[in-house]
Design an enzyme around this catalytic site. Structure first.
Site, PDB file in Angstrom:
ATOM      1  N   LYS A 111       0.849  -1.205   0.000  1.00 42.86           N
ATOM      2  CA  LYS A 111       0.000   0.000   0.000  1.00 42.86           C
ATOM      3  C   LYS A 111       0.884   1.256   0.000  1.00 42.86           C
ATOM      4  O   LYS A 111       0.518   2.276  -0.596  1.00 42.86           O
ATOM      5  CB  LYS A 111      -0.942   0.009   1.207  1.00 42.86           C
ATOM      6  N   LYS A 194      -2.759 -11.700  -8.823  1.00 48.83           N
ATOM      7  CA  LYS A 194      -4.038 -12.169  -8.295  1.00 48.83           C
ATOM      8  C   LYS A 194      -5.235 -11.382  -8.822  1.00 48.83           C
ATOM      9  O   LYS A 194      -5.110 -10.217  -9.198  1.00 48.83           O
ATOM     10  CB  LYS A 194      -4.010 -12.156  -6.774  1.00 48.83           C
ATOM     11  N   LYS A 197      -9.857  -6.642  -6.324  1.00 48.61           N
ATOM     12  CA  LYS A 197     -10.575  -5.419  -6.661  1.00 48.61           C
ATOM     13  C   LYS A 197      -9.643  -4.222  -6.712  1.00 48.61           C
ATOM     14  O   LYS A 197      -9.888  -3.278  -7.439  1.00 48.61           O
ATOM     15  CB  LYS A 197     -11.745  -5.144  -5.725  1.00 48.61           C
TER      16      LYS A 197
HETATM   17  P1  TYM Z   1     -10.253  -9.127   0.702  1.00 49.14           P
HETATM   18  O1  TYM Z   1     -11.501  -8.311   0.883  1.00 49.14           O
HETATM   19  O2  TYM Z   1      -9.174  -8.589  -0.158  1.00 49.14           O
HETATM   20  O3  TYM Z   1     -10.637 -10.560   0.183  1.00 49.14           O
HETATM   21  C1  TYM Z   1     -11.599 -11.332   0.879  1.00 49.14           C
HETATM   22  C2  TYM Z   1     -11.210 -12.793   0.887  1.00 49.14           C
HETATM   23  O4  TYM Z   1     -11.075 -13.281  -0.448  1.00 49.14           O
HETATM   24  C3  TYM Z   1      -9.799 -13.854  -0.609  1.00 49.14           C
HETATM   25  N1  TYM Z   1      -9.298 -13.533  -1.957  1.00 49.14           N
HETATM   26  C4  TYM Z   1      -8.828 -14.445  -2.808  1.00 49.14           C
HETATM   27  N2  TYM Z   1      -8.686 -15.777  -2.715  1.00 49.14           N
HETATM   28  C5  TYM Z   1      -8.177 -16.427  -3.791  1.00 49.14           C
HETATM   29  N3  TYM Z   1      -7.811 -15.799  -4.937  1.00 49.14           N
HETATM   30  C6  TYM Z   1      -7.925 -14.450  -5.072  1.00 49.14           C
HETATM   31  N4  TYM Z   1      -7.583 -13.855  -6.195  1.00 49.14           N
HETATM   32  C7  TYM Z   1      -8.455 -13.716  -3.971  1.00 49.14           C
HETATM   33  N5  TYM Z   1      -8.715 -12.392  -3.762  1.00 49.14           N
HETATM   34  C8  TYM Z   1      -9.225 -12.305  -2.513  1.00 49.14           C
HETATM   35  C9  TYM Z   1      -8.908 -13.207   0.447  1.00 49.14           C
HETATM   36  O5  TYM Z   1      -7.822 -14.040   0.786  1.00 49.14           O
HETATM   37  C10 TYM Z   1      -9.872 -13.052   1.592  1.00 49.14           C
HETATM   38  O6  TYM Z   1      -9.950 -14.261   2.316  1.00 49.14           O
HETATM   39  N6  TYM Z   1      -8.098  -8.310   5.116  1.00 49.14           N
HETATM   40  C11 TYM Z   1      -9.099  -9.095   4.420  1.00 49.14           C
HETATM   41  C12 TYM Z   1     -10.500  -8.906   4.957  1.00 49.14           C
HETATM   42  C13 TYM Z   1     -10.606  -9.229   6.401  1.00 49.14           C
HETATM   43  C14 TYM Z   1     -10.581 -10.522   6.985  1.00 49.14           C
HETATM   44  C15 TYM Z   1     -10.699 -10.314   8.380  1.00 49.14           C
HETATM   45  C16 TYM Z   1     -10.473 -11.808   6.449  1.00 49.14           C
HETATM   46  C17 TYM Z   1     -10.726  -8.312   7.399  1.00 49.14           C
HETATM   47  N7  TYM Z   1     -10.796  -8.962   8.582  1.00 49.14           N
HETATM   48  C18 TYM Z   1     -10.712 -11.387   9.274  1.00 49.14           C
HETATM   49  C19 TYM Z   1     -10.493 -12.893   7.360  1.00 49.14           C
HETATM   50  C20 TYM Z   1     -10.590 -12.658   8.737  1.00 49.14           C
HETATM   51  C21 TYM Z   1      -9.095  -8.655   2.967  1.00 49.14           C
HETATM   52  O7  TYM Z   1      -8.695  -7.580   2.634  1.00 49.14           O
HETATM   53  O8  TYM Z   1      -9.664  -9.543   2.129  1.00 49.14           O
END
Ligand code: TYM
Length: 332
Positions: A111, A194, A197
């Site tokens: 970031k 990956k 978004k």
């Molecule tokens: P975020 O919002 O970027 O993504 C949400 C979840 O989707 C998974 N993910 C993917 N898995 C496989 N391939 C991909 N291309 C891909 N893109 C996203 C992410 O691994 C995630 O599991 N910090 C987290 C959100 C969060 C969270 C938590 C998750 C906040 N608190 C507590 C688990 C537990 C995040 O930014 O995910």
């Protein structure tokens, strides 16, 4: 019985990576475990400080979660900001997190590169808020994609440190979970790594994308002029298309194009058309269920109210113990 917790930021709608990495397989866990699924709206302020589109995204995401098969009678589905106990725990965890370890975190460094003009404290302490999300329910299994592995490692560090520091045993060690398999990483369409978004543009296939949009994105995916030698290793951007295909197509289809790659007769146009057909067949029933559920605002509100009540009850119990361990006592 395990306590399972899965979270997604509402900075965009759910894409195929979120669905395959953090959702679909875990819907099956609802019968045997206590599951918490939540929308991390406060986290999204670290990159999108104006919450203008949040509410619409949140409603759509609740519909997407429900369409994916989450049963609100079995699992708690809630929005992070409806559970203020999480923020209190986040503050306590901040006191035990060190600048050096937060600065070394890959997502922070990433970031720092992407938004140098808004390198805020929320980004630095992002892993503490994520740890609070998990530890507030004392969750032991956390379905995540590969990109969140380091955050889970930090959560374990914070949990153990808290237990040691206050000589208690409040927090168990949570583990990143994917049914004992490798964590999933669904690549994007632009060859950059990956599906995400924050990568922007046409990199993501969203669950709610209409067929014409899916087709346009897939047909534009990065390719090249094709292999020149038989059995060459595939470059990453071609491998990405195969990885997505493996997730949505029949194994024979993947094998067919793999053979074509290996004997240098592959036509990417044909492969992309097939990939579009299979992605579309995979997403169409989901897209229809999403539209159906999304049209009922009252139902969505009822689901998250019920989810927040359950989440707050669990959070309240944890916070009684946390305050006691830290030594915070009210005079009132
Ligand atoms: P975020 O919002 O970027 O993504 C949400 C979840 O989707 C998974 N993910 C993917 N898995 C496989 N391939 C991909 N291309 C891909 N893109 C996203 C992410 O691994 C995630 O599991 N910090 C987290 C959100 C969060 C969270 C938590 C998750 C906040 N608190 C507590 C688990 C537990 C995040 O930014 O995910």
């Amino acid at each position: 019985m395990d306590i399972v917790l899965s979270g997604i930021r509402p900075t965009g709608l759910l894409h195929l990576g979120n669905y395959l990495g953090a959702l679909i397989n875990f819907v099956k866990m609802q019968d045997e475990n206590k599951c918490y699924f939540f929308i991390a709206d406060i986290h999204s302020l670290t990159t999108h400080p104006l919450a203008e589109h949040l509410q619409e995204n949140i409603k759509e995401m609740i519909a997407e979660y429900l369409a994916a098969g989450i049963d609100p009678e079995k699992s708690a589905l809630y929005v992070q900001s409806d559970v203020p106990e999480i923020i209190e725990l986040y503050v306590y965890l901040n006191m035990n997190a060190y600048l050096g370890e937060l600065e070394r975190c890959t997502s922070f460094k990433d970031k720092a590169r992407k938004q140098p003009d808004n390198l805020n404290a929320g980004l630095l302490t992002y892993p503490c808020l994520m740890a609070a999300d998990i530890l507030i329910h004392r969750a032991t299994k956390v379905p995540v994609g590969k990109d969140q592995e380091q955050h889970l490692e930090m959560t374990r560090t914070f949990a153990n440190r808290f237990n040691r520091m206050y000589n208690c045993n409040i927090f168990p060690e949570p583990t990143a979970y994917n049914f004992g398999h490798e964590l999933v990483k669904i690549p994007g369409l632009d060859g950059s790594g990956k599906m995400g978004k924050s990568e922007g543009g046409d990199n993501c296939l969203y669950l709610s994308d209409e067929p014409n949009v899916l087709k346009k994105k897939i047909m534009r995916a990065l390719t090249d002029s094709g292999p020149t030698q038989p059995n060459q290793p595939k470059p990453d951007y071609i491998n990405n298309l195969f990885t997505i295909m493996k997730a949505v197509s029949a194994p024979e289809t993947v094998a067919y194009f793999d053979d074509k790659w290996n004997d240098c007769s592959i036509r990417y146009g044909d492969m992309k058309k097939q990939l579009f057909e299979d992605v579309n067949a995979f997403l169409t029933p989901l897209r229809e269920r999403i539209k159906d559920i999304r049209s009922n605002d009252e139902y969505l509100a009822k689901v998250v109210r019920q989810g927040a009540e359950q989440a707050r009850e669990s959070a309240r119990k944890t916070m009684i113990e946390v305050r006691k361990a830290v030594g915070i006592k009210s005079l009132i």
